[in-house]
Design a protein around this motif. Structure first.
Motif, PDB file in Angstrom:
ATOM      1  N   GLY A 176    -105.808  56.319 -14.946  1.00  0.00           N
ATOM      2  CA  GLY A 176    -104.768  55.415 -14.452  1.00  0.00           C
ATOM      3  C   GLY A 176    -103.345  55.884 -14.695  1.00  0.00           C
ATOM      4  N   ILE A 177    -103.147  57.181 -14.973  1.00  0.00           N
ATOM      5  CA  ILE A 177    -101.800  57.703 -15.195  1.00  0.00           C
ATOM      6  C   ILE A 177    -101.367  58.464 -13.938  1.00  0.00           C
ATOM      7  CG2 ILE A 177    -100.359  59.236 -16.591  1.00  0.00           C
ATOM      8  CD1 ILE A 177    -102.290  58.751 -18.905  1.00  0.00           C
ATOM      9  N   ALA A 178    -100.338  57.959 -13.262  1.00  0.00           N
ATOM     10  CA  ALA A 178     -99.927  58.541 -11.990  1.00  0.00           C
ATOM     11  C   ALA A 178     -99.073  59.787 -12.167  1.00  0.00           C
ATOM     12  CB  ALA A 178     -99.142  57.505 -11.182  1.00  0.00           C
ATOM     13  N   GLY A 179     -98.500  59.948 -13.349  1.00  0.00           N
ATOM     14  CA  GLY A 179     -97.626  61.092 -13.585  1.00  0.00           C
ATOM     15  C   GLY A 179     -96.164  60.742 -13.345  1.00  0.00           C
ATOM     16  N   GLU A 180     -95.275  61.567 -13.888  1.00  0.00           N
ATOM     17  CA  GLU A 180     -93.844  61.304 -13.763  1.00  0.00           C
ATOM     18  C   GLU A 180     -93.079  62.600 -14.011  1.00  0.00           C
ATOM     19  OE1 GLU A 180     -90.492  58.244 -15.645  1.00  0.00           O
ATOM     20  OE2 GLU A 180     -92.516  58.370 -16.491  1.00  0.00           O
ATOM     21  N   GLN A 181     -91.997  62.803 -13.274  1.00  0.00           N
ATOM     22  CA  GLN A 181     -91.188  64.001 -13.459  1.00  0.00           C
ATOM     23  C   GLN A 181     -89.707  63.608 -13.411  1.00  0.00           C
ATOM     24  OE1 GLN A 181     -92.457  67.589 -11.553  1.00  0.00           O
ATOM     25  NE2 GLN A 181     -90.375  68.377 -11.310  1.00  0.00           N
ATOM     26  N   ASN A 182     -89.046  63.697 -14.574  1.00  0.00           N
ATOM     27  CA  ASN A 182     -87.631  63.338 -14.679  1.00  0.00           C
ATOM     28  C   ASN A 182     -86.708  64.543 -14.692  1.00  0.00           C
ATOM     29  OD1 ASN A 182     -87.706  60.347 -15.029  1.00  0.00           O
ATOM     30  ND2 ASN A 182     -88.958  60.885 -16.799  1.00  0.00           N
ATOM     31  N   VAL A 183     -87.271  65.753 -14.750  1.00  0.00           N
ATOM     32  CA  VAL A 183     -86.471  66.976 -14.747  1.00  0.00           C
ATOM     33  C   VAL A 183     -87.075  67.956 -13.763  1.00  0.00           C
ATOM     34  CG1 VAL A 183     -85.768  66.669 -17.162  1.00  0.00           C
ATOM     35  CG2 VAL A 183     -87.796  68.051 -16.632  1.00  0.00           C
ATOM     36  N   LEU A 184     -86.297  68.972 -13.394  1.00  0.00           N
ATOM     37  CA  LEU A 184     -86.779  70.001 -12.486  1.00  0.00           C
ATOM     38  C   LEU A 184     -86.771  71.344 -13.211  1.00  0.00           C
ATOM     39  CD1 LEU A 184     -87.618  70.814  -9.587  1.00  0.00           C
ATOM     40  CD2 LEU A 184     -85.179  71.261  -9.143  1.00  0.00           C
ATOM     41  N   PRO A 185     -87.954  71.935 -13.466  1.00  0.00           N
ATOM     42  CA  PRO A 185     -87.992  73.257 -14.103  1.00  0.00           C
ATOM     43  C   PRO A 185     -87.305  74.301 -13.232  1.00  0.00           C
ATOM     44  CG  PRO A 185     -90.151  72.205 -14.145  1.00  0.00           C
ATOM     45  CD  PRO A 185     -89.304  71.390 -13.234  1.00  0.00           C
ATOM     46  N   GLY A 186     -86.684  75.262 -13.876  1.00  0.00           N
ATOM     47  CA  GLY A 186     -85.991  76.323 -13.156  1.00  0.00           C
ATOM     48  C   GLY A 186     -84.829  76.856 -13.974  1.00  0.00           C
ATOM     49  N   THR A 187     -83.967  77.632 -13.348  1.00  0.00           N
ATOM     50  CA  THR A 187     -82.815  78.232 -14.010  1.00  0.00           C
ATOM     51  C   THR A 187     -81.533  77.667 -13.404  1.00  0.00           C
ATOM     52  OG1 THR A 187     -84.017  80.267 -14.499  1.00  0.00           O
ATOM     53  CG2 THR A 187     -81.617  80.394 -14.512  1.00  0.00           C
ATOM     54  N   TYR A 188     -80.605  77.294 -14.275  1.00  0.00           N
ATOM     55  CA  TYR A 188     -79.344  76.681 -13.854  1.00  0.00           C
ATOM     56  C   TYR A 188     -78.162  77.488 -14.404  1.00  0.00           C
ATOM     57  CZ  TYR A 188     -82.172  72.451 -12.990  1.00  0.00           C
ATOM     58  OH  TYR A 188     -83.117  71.551 -12.553  1.00  0.00           O
ATOM     59  N   LYS A 189     -77.070  77.453 -13.657  1.00  0.00           N
ATOM     60  CA  LYS A 189     -75.822  78.069 -14.117  1.00  0.00           C
ATOM     61  C   LYS A 189     -74.652  77.347 -13.458  1.00  0.00           C
ATOM     62  CE  LYS A 189     -73.243  82.450 -14.343  1.00  0.00           C
ATOM     63  NZ  LYS A 189     -72.892  82.305 -15.765  1.00  0.00           N
ATOM     64  N   SER A 190     -73.578  77.137 -14.229  1.00  0.00           N
ATOM     65  CA  SER A 190     -72.393  76.449 -13.722  1.00  0.00           C
ATOM     66  C   SER A 190     -71.154  77.311 -13.929  1.00  0.00           C
ATOM     67  CB  SER A 190     -72.191  75.112 -14.440  1.00  0.00           C
ATOM     68  OG  SER A 190     -73.298  74.259 -14.259  1.00  0.00           O
ATOM     69  N   THR A 191     -70.230  77.228 -12.993  1.00  0.00           N
ATOM     70  CA  THR A 191     -68.932  77.885 -13.115  1.00  0.00           C
ATOM     71  C   THR A 191     -67.854  76.930 -12.618  1.00  0.00           C
ATOM     72  OG1 THR A 191     -69.193  78.910 -10.939  1.00  0.00           O
ATOM     73  CG2 THR A 191     -69.811  80.235 -12.852  1.00  0.00           C
ATOM     74  N   GLY A 192     -66.627  77.160 -13.072  1.00  0.00           N
ATOM     75  CA  GLY A 192     -65.524  76.327 -12.624  1.00  0.00           C
ATOM     76  C   GLY A 192     -64.208  77.068 -12.717  1.00  0.00           C
ATOM     77  N   TYR A 193     -63.319  76.776 -11.773  1.00  0.00           N
ATOM     78  CA  TYR A 193     -61.971  77.354 -11.746  1.00  0.00           C
ATOM     79  C   TYR A 193     -60.990  76.192 -11.588  1.00  0.00           C
ATOM     80  CZ  TYR A 193     -64.860  81.389 -10.661  1.00  0.00           C
ATOM     81  OH  TYR A 193     -65.841  82.358 -10.685  1.00  0.00           O
ATOM     82  N   ILE A 194     -60.075  76.070 -12.544  1.00  0.00           N
ATOM     83  CA  ILE A 194     -59.222  74.885 -12.593  1.00  0.00           C
ATOM     84  C   ILE A 194     -57.767  75.296 -12.771  1.00  0.00           C
ATOM     85  CG2 ILE A 194     -58.785  72.704 -13.785  1.00  0.00           C
ATOM     86  CD1 ILE A 194     -61.689  72.887 -14.835  1.00  0.00           C
ATOM     87  N   ALA A 195     -56.941  74.932 -11.806  1.00  0.00           N
ATOM     88  CA  ALA A 195     -55.500  75.168 -11.905  1.00  0.00           C
ATOM     89  C   ALA A 195     -54.804  73.844 -12.142  1.00  0.00           C
ATOM     90  CB  ALA A 195     -54.991  75.808 -10.620  1.00  0.00           C
ATOM     91  N   GLY A 196     -53.712  73.876 -12.932  1.00  0.00           N
ATOM     92  CA  GLY A 196     -53.039  72.630 -13.271  1.00  0.00           C
ATOM     93  C   GLY A 196     -51.527  72.762 -13.313  1.00  0.00           C
ATOM     94  N   LEU A 197     -50.856  71.628 -13.113  1.00  0.00           N
ATOM     95  CA  LEU A 197     -49.400  71.558 -13.143  1.00  0.00           C
ATOM     96  C   LEU A 197     -48.981  70.239 -13.790  1.00  0.00           C
ATOM     97  CD1 LEU A 197     -46.499  72.436 -12.243  1.00  0.00           C
ATOM     98  CD2 LEU A 197     -46.967  71.220 -10.088  1.00  0.00           C
TER      99      LEU A 197
END
Length: 440
Positions: free
Chosen positions: A413-434
């Protein structure tokens, strides 16, 4: 009156969207002088941005000051299906350009030992947009989180060397979350979207600044946790009408279903030191602890069951995380100051809990800045920040061990559940300010 207040806040939030770039969904762009110095501001010589960074330093400001600034954020999150050795699937987000801003004013009568200030700023936010048909569409297609804070503040100079200060933080937010539903729709996807504004919440921001000598400054600050809560938020289920009885039950008006939810803006404790060997040189170091452990789960409570479930709870279990910062500046002739810095930002997301909502990694961040005193009354500050997230891989076994992936066991009676996605992640950001500052 309530509708007028709602319209006012939504207008403000519409013109200052924020993008996730710091660990978690924290956005630290509350002064471009500080950004250029490795994003440290607690132990520096104070300016109007001390309203946010260290209210205790305000009373050391000579005269009054008004600062207005903004940043332009270009961020991207990438994903590779590394959990499947035969897959070449890769994708990235198409996040919109974001423009968080800050506004400060500091004033007192001439000769007073106190200063009054007001800050308006955006300390937390996230804007992540994945393709509608990407591999993790059932977990997330789009999230927009915006926060907006007012902070009336007072600072008092106890002696010529020591001052304290604090303010009440009046916070408001807006949230939108969209994901695909497991329903076949020709030439499209069935989606569920939640969106609304939060109630007004309160917190505090306190700090102290100590002049150990004419060359050495020591500072500390604490910004409290603030819980942003949504009540009776709106939902939008874009599905074929024929599926409505299966998802919501016969006869249910699913277009009137609402939700309740809350999301923390966690407390931050910071200490900082700056050293000024002469009038030209500034060097400093700062450490900040963000109390992310308050974010235990993303929980939605619906007014009526959705797919047989009235409460949706996705575990987060964030951990407290550190950021360590260093920065230096050199003042040339003609009021020109060159700045540079770097800081390490630790991810609060544990292994097995990495989600497309905040695909978070430890980050090494590098900054440069330029300040120019146009006149005795007018300053300009530029900054540029490069966010370099470290590539992070999460396996299916990581999710199973963390309990964020539950394999189906239909005989029991356990249907299963997935709250995350396996894999590889990477983030980048470029921020200019005044930032523009007028001193009077």
């Amino acid at each position: 009156m309530r509708n007028i207040t709602k319209a006012f806040f939504l207008m403000l939030l519409a013109i200052c969207p924020t993008a996730v770039w710091a660990s978690g969904y924290q956005v630290l762009l509350q002064g471009n002088r500080q950004v250029g110095l490795g994003n440290m501001g607690v132990g520096l010589r104070p300016d109007a941005a001390s309203v946010f960074w260290n209210p205790g330093g305000m009373s050391f400001i000579n005269g009054g000051s008004v600062m207005l600034g903004m940043n332009l954020v270009d961020s991207r999150n990438a994903f590779w299906d590394s959990s499947n050795p035969n897959s070449r699937y890769a994708t990235h987000t198409d996040n919109p350009l974001s423009t968080p801003f800050h506004l400060y004013g500091v004033w007192s009568p001439e000769g007073a030992r106190w200063k009054a200030g007001l800050g308006v700023y955006t300390p937390y936010g996230s804007s992540v947009t994945w393709d509608d048909r990407w591999l993790g569409q059932g977990l997330l297609q789009e999230i927009v989180l915006q926060s907006f804070c007012f902070q009336p503040t007072l600072s008092y100079k106890i002696s010529d060397r020591f001052s304290i200060g604090g303010g009440v933080v009046i916070a408001f937010g807006d949230v939108k979350l969209k994901k695909a539903l497991p329903i076949y729709v020709p030439d499209g996807t069935a989606t569920a979207t939640i969106e609304d504004y939060s109630k007004v919440s309160l917190g505090v921001n306190v700090g102290m600044l100590f002049k150990a000598s004419e060359k050495l400054l020591l500072g500390a600050s604490y910004r409290s946790n603030i819980e942003l809560s949504v009540e009776d938020g709106s939902t939008d289920f874009d599905i074929p009408e024929s599926f409505a009885p299966l998802l919501f039950g016969p006869g249910v008006d699913y277009k009137s279903i609402t939700f309740d939810a809350s999301l923390p803006m966690p407390a931050v404790t910071s200490i900082g030191v700056s050293y000024h060997p002469d009038e030209k040189v500034t060097v400093g170091v700062e450490a900040s602890l963000t109390h992310w452990s308050v974010y235990e789960a993303l929980q939605l409570d619906y007014s009526s069951p959705v797919a047989g479930v009235q409460r949706s709870r996705s575990p987060r279990e964030y951990e407290n995380s550190w950021a360590v910062k260093v920065g230096a500046a050199y003042r040339f002739l003609f009021g020109l100051e060159l700045r540079a810095g770097a800081y390490y930002d630790e991810s609060p997301v544990k292994t097995g809990f990495l989600t497309p909502e905040t695909p978070d990694q430890d980050r090494f961040n590098y900054t440069v800045g330029l300040g120019y005193e146009v006149s005795d009354h007018f300053d300009i500050d530029f900054s540029f920040l490069w966010i370099l997230g470290q590539r992070r891989t999460q396996t299916r076994l990581d999710g199973i061990n963390a309990g964020t992936i539950i394999a189906p066991d239909l005989p029991n009676g356990i249907a299963g559940e997935q709250n995350v996605l396996p894999g590889t992640y990477k983030s980048t950001g470029y921020i200019a300010g005044l930032s523009l500052t007028y001193n009077f």
